[in-house]
Design a protein around this motif. Structure first.
Motif, PDB file in Angstrom:
ATOM      1  N   LEU A 117       0.805  -1.215   0.000  1.00 59.04           N
ATOM      2  CA  LEU A 117       0.000   0.000   0.000  1.00 59.04           C
ATOM      3  C   LEU A 117       0.840   1.267   0.000  1.00 59.04           C
ATOM      4  CD1 LEU A 117      -2.685   1.631   0.486  1.00 59.04           C
ATOM      5  CD2 LEU A 117      -2.272   1.272   2.937  1.00 59.04           C
ATOM      6  N   VAL A 118       1.815   1.347   0.896  1.00 63.09           N
ATOM      7  CA  VAL A 118       2.519   2.610   1.133  1.00 63.09           C
ATOM      8  C   VAL A 118       3.303   3.082  -0.095  1.00 63.09           C
ATOM      9  CG1 VAL A 118       4.223   3.781   2.563  1.00 63.09           C
ATOM     10  CG2 VAL A 118       2.579   2.217   3.620  1.00 63.09           C
ATOM     11  N   PRO A 119       4.217   2.272  -0.666  1.00 60.86           N
ATOM     12  CA  PRO A 119       4.935   2.774  -1.848  1.00 60.86           C
ATOM     13  C   PRO A 119       4.033   3.020  -3.050  1.00 60.86           C
ATOM     14  CG  PRO A 119       5.439   0.452  -1.438  1.00 60.86           C
ATOM     15  CD  PRO A 119       4.681   0.941  -0.261  1.00 60.86           C
ATOM     16  N   ALA A 120       2.987   2.197  -3.203  1.00 65.64           N
ATOM     17  CA  ALA A 120       2.062   2.405  -4.320  1.00 65.64           C
ATOM     18  C   ALA A 120       1.337   3.734  -4.174  1.00 65.64           C
ATOM     19  CB  ALA A 120       1.065   1.252  -4.390  1.00 65.64           C
ATOM     20  N   PHE A 121       0.941   4.079  -2.956  1.00 62.34           N
ATOM     21  CA  PHE A 121       0.284   5.351  -2.707  1.00 62.34           C
ATOM     22  C   PHE A 121       1.226   6.509  -3.012  1.00 62.34           C
ATOM     23  CE2 PHE A 121      -1.247   8.952  -0.310  1.00 62.34           C
ATOM     24  CZ  PHE A 121      -2.626   8.855  -0.389  1.00 62.34           C
ATOM     25  N   GLY A 122       2.476   6.372  -2.591  1.00 59.45           N
ATOM     26  CA  GLY A 122       3.453   7.421  -2.860  1.00 59.45           C
ATOM     27  C   GLY A 122       3.657   7.645  -4.346  1.00 59.45           C
ATOM     28  N   THR A 123       3.759   6.566  -5.106  1.00 60.07           N
ATOM     29  CA  THR A 123       3.936   6.676  -6.554  1.00 60.07           C
ATOM     30  C   THR A 123       2.739   7.352  -7.202  1.00 60.07           C
ATOM     31  OG1 THR A 123       5.327   4.685  -6.602  1.00 60.07           O
ATOM     32  CG2 THR A 123       4.300   5.369  -8.669  1.00 60.07           C
ATOM     33  N   GLU A 124       1.543   6.969  -6.770  1.00 58.77           N
ATOM     34  CA  GLU A 124       0.324   7.511  -7.368  1.00 58.77           C
ATOM     35  C   GLU A 124       0.145   8.995  -7.080  1.00 58.77           C
ATOM     36  OE1 GLU A 124      -4.548   6.752  -7.289  1.00 58.77           O
ATOM     37  OE2 GLU A 124      -3.187   5.409  -6.197  1.00 58.77           O
ATOM     38  N   HIS A 125       0.584   9.448  -5.900  1.00 59.34           N
ATOM     39  CA  HIS A 125       0.332  10.833  -5.491  1.00 59.34           C
ATOM     40  C   HIS A 125       1.590  11.698  -5.506  1.00 59.34           C
ATOM     41  CE1 HIS A 125      -3.196   8.714  -3.883  1.00 59.34           C
ATOM     42  NE2 HIS A 125      -3.817   9.860  -4.023  1.00 59.34           N
ATOM     43  N   ALA A 160      -1.791  13.442   1.578  1.00 64.27           N
ATOM     44  CA  ALA A 160      -1.844  13.822   0.166  1.00 64.27           C
ATOM     45  C   ALA A 160      -2.860  14.924  -0.099  1.00 64.27           C
ATOM     46  CB  ALA A 160      -2.174  12.603  -0.687  1.00 64.27           C
ATOM     47  N   ALA A 161      -4.005  14.863   0.585  1.00 65.72           N
ATOM     48  CA  ALA A 161      -5.108  15.768   0.248  1.00 65.72           C
ATOM     49  C   ALA A 161      -5.096  17.069   1.032  1.00 65.72           C
ATOM     50  CB  ALA A 161      -6.443  15.053   0.473  1.00 65.72           C
ATOM     51  N   SER A 166       5.233  16.328   1.319  1.00 64.47           N
ATOM     52  CA  SER A 166       6.073  15.752   0.267  1.00 64.47           C
ATOM     53  C   SER A 166       6.630  14.402   0.687  1.00 64.47           C
ATOM     54  CB  SER A 166       7.227  16.698  -0.075  1.00 64.47           C
ATOM     55  OG  SER A 166       8.046  16.914   1.068  1.00 64.47           O
ATOM     56  N   ARG A 167       6.531  14.106   1.982  1.00 65.67           N
ATOM     57  CA  ARG A 167       7.048  12.838   2.501  1.00 65.67           C
ATOM     58  C   ARG A 167       6.113  12.324   3.592  1.00 65.67           C
ATOM     59  NH1 ARG A 167      12.089  10.091   3.393  1.00 65.67           N
ATOM     60  NH2 ARG A 167      12.004   8.851   5.313  1.00 65.67           N
ATOM     61  N   VAL A 168       5.907  11.011   3.608  1.00 68.39           N
ATOM     62  CA  VAL A 168       5.082  10.395   4.640  1.00 68.39           C
ATOM     63  C   VAL A 168       5.695   9.060   5.017  1.00 68.39           C
ATOM     64  CG1 VAL A 168       3.540   9.350   2.935  1.00 68.39           C
ATOM     65  CG2 VAL A 168       2.743   9.690   5.272  1.00 68.39           C
ATOM     66  N   ASP A 169       5.711   8.767   6.307  1.00 70.08           N
ATOM     67  CA  ASP A 169       6.259   7.511   6.823  1.00 70.08           C
ATOM     68  C   ASP A 169       5.172   6.773   7.591  1.00 70.08           C
ATOM     69  OD1 ASP A 169       9.303   7.691   6.285  1.00 70.08           O
ATOM     70  OD2 ASP A 169       8.820   9.636   7.187  1.00 70.08           O
ATOM     71  N   VAL A 170       5.064   5.484   7.329  1.00 77.98           N
ATOM     72  CA  VAL A 170       4.131   4.619   8.053  1.00 77.98           C
ATOM     73  C   VAL A 170       4.967   3.622   8.850  1.00 77.98           C
ATOM     74  CG1 VAL A 170       2.272   2.940   7.855  1.00 77.98           C
ATOM     75  CG2 VAL A 170       2.367   4.887   6.285  1.00 77.98           C
TER      76      VAL A 170
END
Length: 241
Positions: A117-125, A160-161, A166-170
């Motif tokens: 989920l996390v890297p895919a979300f980063g790529t998309e947004h 994102a919204a 510009s950066r998010v860590d889970v």
């Protein structure tokens, strides 16, 4: 003189308020779990019915395309357009299934679901998104796993919204007593009333908090060290088994 400024609390009233609060929390948790079950069933139906039908159509189209004469360019172009359209429908269906219910959570565990989920979300947004996960994938009940995953999704969406991050860590961690999921970004920080019922309240976050409290945990949203928002959910370890 009677002290009217600070009246003594009524024990019976406090008991009724506490009981009512508990009942409402239980109802919200039950309703949210029902929603998750419905989303899971709908995702499975999309996979089993629509997904398999689209895959079958793609295979049939490929077989038909083999019989189109090479000199019939218009038919070959039309066949290619149909293939592109079907592939787009299949991809849209896949994304809808994932938004409804992440099958990796159920079959591979929370760690695998977050790792995807996390890297895919980063790529998309267009964000730098990293997941810090434990080496061992501890077992989670479906209810707890879904709750932690929903928390991660809500934190990512907020980054994102709304946070202009510009950066998010889970970060998923376990200290032996509590399981903790933290979503931290470098954005503008949370609104003061995001969890308190003010005009900027995020109802998704409030529902997650009530679900966490039903399990004996909690959800907090605050400004992280150095700025940005930090969303952190904790669940007692005995609920994670």
């Amino acid at each position: 003189m009677t002290d009217t400024a600070h009246p003594h609390p009524d024990p019976e009233l406090e008991r009724l308020v506490a009981e009512r609060t508990r009942e409402l929390t239980e109802m919200l948790a039950w309703q949210a779990n029902c929603w998750d079950d419905e989303r899971r069933q709908l995702a499975r139906q999309l996979h089993d019915s629509l997904g398999s039908s689209m895959t079958a159509l793609t295979m049939h189209l490929a077989l038909l395309s083999q019989h189109i004469p090479a000199e019939n360019k218009s038919m070959r172009d039309r066949s290619a357009q149909m293939k592109t359209l079907l592939n787009g429908i299949i991809e849209t269906n896949r994304k809808m299934q994932l938004e409804l219910w992440n099958d990796k959570l159920e079959f591979l565990g929370l760690k695998a679901a977050l790792a995807e989920l996390v890297p895919a979300f980063g790529t998309e947004h267009g964000l730098t998104a990293n997941a810090s996960l434990p080496e061992d994938d501890s077992p989670y009940t479906r209810e707890v796993g879904a709750l932690l995953l929903r928390c991660a999704e809500e934190g990512l969406r907020n980054a994102a919204a709304h946070a202009q991050a510009s950066r998010v860590d889970v970060i998923l961690d376990d200290d032996g007593e509590m399981t903790m999921l933290t979503v931290r970004d470098d954005g503008v920080g949370p609104g003061a009333d995001a969890l308190t019922g003010g005009p900027n309240t995020c109802r998704g976050l409030r529902l997650l908090r009530e679900r966490a409290r039903f399990l004996g945990g909690d959800l907090v949203l605050k400004t992280a060290d150095g700025g940005g928002a930090m969303l952190q959910m904790t669940v007692p370890r005995e609920q994670v088994a």
